[in-house]
Design a protein around this motif. Structure first.
Motif, short mmCIF file in Angstrom:
data_model
loop_
_atom_site.label_atom_id
_atom_site.label_comp_id
_atom_site.label_asym_id
_atom_site.label_seq_id
_atom_site.Cartn_x
_atom_site.Cartn_y
_atom_site.Cartn_z
N SER A 243 0.84 -1.19 0.00
CA SER A 243 0.00 0.00 0.00
C SER A 243 0.88 1.25 0.00
O SER A 243 2.10 1.17 0.16
N VAL A 244 0.25 2.40 -0.16
CA VAL A 244 0.98 3.66 -0.05
C VAL A 244 1.65 3.76 1.32
O VAL A 244 2.81 4.17 1.43
N ALA A 245 0.93 3.38 2.37
CA ALA A 245 1.49 3.44 3.72
C ALA A 245 2.70 2.53 3.87
O ALA A 245 3.68 2.87 4.54
N ASP A 246 2.66 1.34 3.22
CA ASP A 246 3.80 0.43 3.28
C ASP A 246 5.04 1.06 2.66
O ASP A 246 6.15 0.94 3.18
N ILE A 247 4.86 1.74 1.52
CA ILE A 247 6.00 2.37 0.85
C ILE A 247 6.57 3.48 1.72
O ILE A 247 7.79 3.62 1.86
N LYS A 248 5.70 4.26 2.33
CA LYS A 248 6.16 5.33 3.21
C LYS A 248 7.01 4.76 4.34
O LYS A 248 8.07 5.31 4.69
N ALA A 249 6.56 3.65 4.91
CA ALA A 249 7.31 3.04 6.01
C ALA A 249 8.67 2.55 5.54
O ALA A 249 9.68 2.71 6.23
N ARG A 250 8.72 1.97 4.35
CA ARG A 250 9.99 1.47 3.83
C ARG A 250 10.94 2.62 3.48
O ARG A 250 12.15 2.45 3.50
N LEU A 251 10.39 3.76 3.13
CA LEU A 251 11.22 4.89 2.74
C LEU A 251 11.93 5.55 3.92
O LEU A 251 12.92 6.26 3.71
N GLN A 252 11.47 5.34 5.12
CA GLN A 252 12.03 6.06 6.26
C GLN A 252 13.54 5.84 6.41
O GLN A 252 14.27 6.81 6.53
N PRO A 253 14.04 4.62 6.40
CA PRO A 253 15.51 4.48 6.50
C PRO A 253 16.23 5.08 5.32
O PRO A 253 17.32 5.62 5.46
N ALA A 278 9.89 17.71 -6.12
CA ALA A 278 9.35 18.24 -4.88
C ALA A 278 9.60 17.23 -3.78
O ALA A 278 9.15 16.11 -3.84
N ALA A 279 10.37 17.60 -2.76
CA ALA A 279 10.71 16.65 -1.73
C ALA A 279 9.49 16.33 -0.90
O ALA A 279 8.62 17.12 -0.73
N GLY A 280 9.40 15.15 -0.41
CA GLY A 280 8.16 14.62 0.16
C GLY A 280 8.20 14.39 1.63
O GLY A 280 9.07 14.81 2.32
N LEU A 281 7.37 13.56 2.08
CA LEU A 281 6.79 13.52 3.38
C LEU A 281 7.55 12.89 4.52
O LEU A 281 7.10 13.03 5.61
N ILE A 282 8.58 12.13 4.40
CA ILE A 282 9.12 11.43 5.55
C ILE A 282 10.45 12.04 5.95
O ILE A 282 11.33 12.23 5.13
N ALA A 283 10.61 12.36 7.23
CA ALA A 283 11.87 12.73 7.85
C ALA A 283 12.63 13.80 7.09
O ALA A 283 12.07 14.75 6.62
N VAL A 284 13.96 13.59 6.95
CA VAL A 284 14.83 14.67 6.50
C VAL A 284 14.60 15.03 5.04
O VAL A 284 14.77 16.17 4.65
N VAL A 285 14.20 14.06 4.17
CA VAL A 285 14.10 14.33 2.74
C VAL A 285 13.16 15.47 2.45
O VAL A 285 13.47 16.38 1.69
N LEU A 286 11.97 15.47 3.05
CA LEU A 286 11.00 16.54 2.78
C LEU A 286 11.53 17.88 3.22
O LEU A 286 11.26 18.90 2.60
N ALA A 287 12.33 17.87 4.28
CA ALA A 287 12.73 19.14 4.86
C ALA A 287 13.53 20.01 3.94
O ALA A 287 13.59 21.21 4.13
N ILE A 288 14.17 19.47 2.95
CA ILE A 288 14.96 20.32 2.08
C ILE A 288 14.12 20.98 1.00
O ILE A 288 14.63 21.69 0.15
N GLY A 289 12.78 20.71 1.02
CA GLY A 289 11.89 21.41 0.09
C GLY A 289 11.87 20.75 -1.25
O GLY A 289 11.27 19.72 -1.39
N VAL A 290 12.56 21.33 -2.24
CA VAL A 290 12.51 20.83 -3.61
C VAL A 290 13.92 20.44 -4.04
O VAL A 290 14.80 21.26 -4.03
N ALA A 291 14.14 19.17 -4.39
CA ALA A 291 15.45 18.71 -4.86
C ALA A 291 15.52 18.88 -6.37
O ALA A 291 14.51 19.01 -7.02
N VAL A 292 16.77 18.91 -6.89
CA VAL A 292 16.91 19.13 -8.32
C VAL A 292 17.83 18.09 -8.93
O VAL A 292 18.72 17.58 -8.27
#
Length: 451
Positions: A243-253, A278-292
């Motif tokens: 599911s979408v939630a499963d992918i989010k959980a796997r993305l955390q590490p 556009a950087a997304g929702l989990i932990a540090v990745v989203l925090a940088i805003g938009v990656a290029v």
């Protein structure tokens, strides 16, 4: 059916008396996309897609539904209708103009794992939003992952209700196997995410080879957690897909391992554009805003552009639980319980409660801020060590959007405080930071936590 060369001869025609067909951008025997303008608009540049009128009212109804959607990672739809060109009955949809798509980047190079860690969250945000409304995107593939300014967006002209006929054929590897029976489902969107992930990392589409268990064979060299995500997305049985939630959980590490503090400066070379993610929702990745990530300029004849489309506005619902109304809604997810202070914990002496010495505001791209209507309220609790540094931060009120919530969460980690004193010694503390995001700016109220 019209061949590509015939489409190109239509440049200069006018659709419905108001939309000129400028440059031919791409297409197939079934559809074509041209640059166009919207008269009287402050930003008139747009794209127009022409398709055969075979589906008629059903297709126009889907476009009208998609035009009502509002999410920052969906291409906006502006107008649609019927027209005739050289006696041929056509349907048209006018949409937001995209400068580039992912399929134009991949022939030049594969994406790095860090780039993919930035790429996937906006896709998941969008799917959470669509699935929460009982819809499917139906056509996730590199050619439908588009760049608009500094935002990554998905096409939306083929958004549909689940179980609508998919034409009874599996057109490419990005369509789930069950599409051959006309079954278009939310699980099919997850198959498409897995196939797009494999292509982005390897520059090769998933092959038809199968494992001993009959599942698709994955190319070597795909690192974890992306290999695991792709494997679970590409299950032949839709019920076994993640599911979408499963992918989010796997993305955390993966998100924690991606270096984000020292990104290279954007290229200044002429005739090259930056591919925004556009950087997304989990932990540090989203925090940088938009990656290029860098690429050559757009190939005007790339057929991939022919499948761009869809609306924009407020980011996807947090954890796919509340279903926000279009643009910034006020839906809230339940705040997690905050552990009570242990009974034997020492209380700070009066007059030494500590205070804020440095605050960091979330860096919200203006293109995302423009989607806000009203005020988005987000709260974060931070734990602070005796030196005044934040050691942990967690959302206690997410608000309607994980995108904005995680920008706020990352900013909160950079705050600094003067430590309160307990028995004459600096002590740890906790603070509640209440952010209010508006289109015009951001405000925050810090409060010392009492428990």
């Amino acid at each position: 059916m019209i061949n590509v060369e015939a489409w190109k001869t239509w440049e200069g025609r006018v659709v419905d008396g108001k939309f000129p067909l400028r440059q031919w951008l791409g297409g197939s025997d079934h559809s074509a996309v041209f640059a166009t303008e919207r008269p009287g608009q402050s930003s008139p540049k747009a794209a127009i897609k022409l398709v055969a009128a075979a589906q008629g009212d059903a297709q126009l109804s889907r476009w009208r539904t998609a035009a009502q959607l509002s999410h920052p990672h969906l291409i906006r739809l502006y107008d649609s209708g019927r027209c005739q060109i050289d006696g041929t009955a056509m349907l048209y949809v006018v949409m937001e103009f995209a400068e580039e798509d992912l399929s134009q980047i991949l022939p030049q190079r594969a994406l790095a794992p860090a780039e993919v860690a930035d790429l996937i969250p906006p896709l998941l945000d969008t799917l959470s939003y669509l699935h929460g409304k009982g819809l499917v995107q139906g056509h996730i593939k590199p050619s439908n992952v588009l760049a608009v300014g500094d935002l990554l967006k998905l096409s939306s002209d083929q958004i549909a209700q689940p179980a609508e006929s998919g034409g009874g054929t599996r057109r490419d590897v990005y369509h789930a196997p069950e599409v051959v029976t006309g079954s278009v489902t939310q699980a099919g969107d997850l198959w498409s995410v897995g196939a797009t992930l494999v292509t982005a990392l390897t520059q090769s589409e998933p092959s038809g080879e199968e494992t001993s268990r009959g599942e698709p064979m994955l190319p070597a060299g795909i690192p974890e957690p992306f290999r695991g995500i792709a494997r679970e997305c590409l299950r032949l049985d839709p019920k076994r897909r993640c599911s979408v939630a499963d992918i989010k959980a796997r993305l955390q590490p993966a998100a924690r391992s991606v270096p984000v503090e020292h990104e290279p400066a954007p290229s200044r070379e002429p005739r090259k554009r930056r591919w925004p993610v556009a950087a997304g929702l989990i932990a540090v990745v989203l925090a940088i805003g938009v990656a290029v990530f860098h690429s050559r300029g757009k190939n005007a004849t790339a057929p991939s552009v022919a499948e761009q489309t869809a609306p924009q506005a407020e980011p996807a619902p947090a954890q796919a639980a509340p279903k926000p109304s279009p643009r910034a809604s006020t839906a809230k997810t339940p705040a997690p319980a905050i552990p009570a202070r242990k009974p034997d914990a020492p209380k700070p002496a009066p007059g030494s409660q500590g205070e804020v010495v440095h605050q960091v505001m979330p860096e919200v791209p203006q293109s995302a801020r423009n989607t806000i209507t009203g005020t988005i309220k987000i709260a974060v609790r931070v734990d602070v060590d005796p030196s005044g540094k934040v050691t942990a931060a967690k959302l206690t009120s997410v608000g309607p959007s994980e995108y904005f919530a995680n920008l706020v969460l990352q900013a909160s980690r950079g705050w600094e405080f003067s430590a309160p004193e307990v028995n004459g010694q600096p002590a740890a503390s906790a603070w509640n930071l209440r952010f209010r995001l508006k289109r015009s700016g951001t405000q925050v109220t810090p409060e010392r936590a009492t428990h």
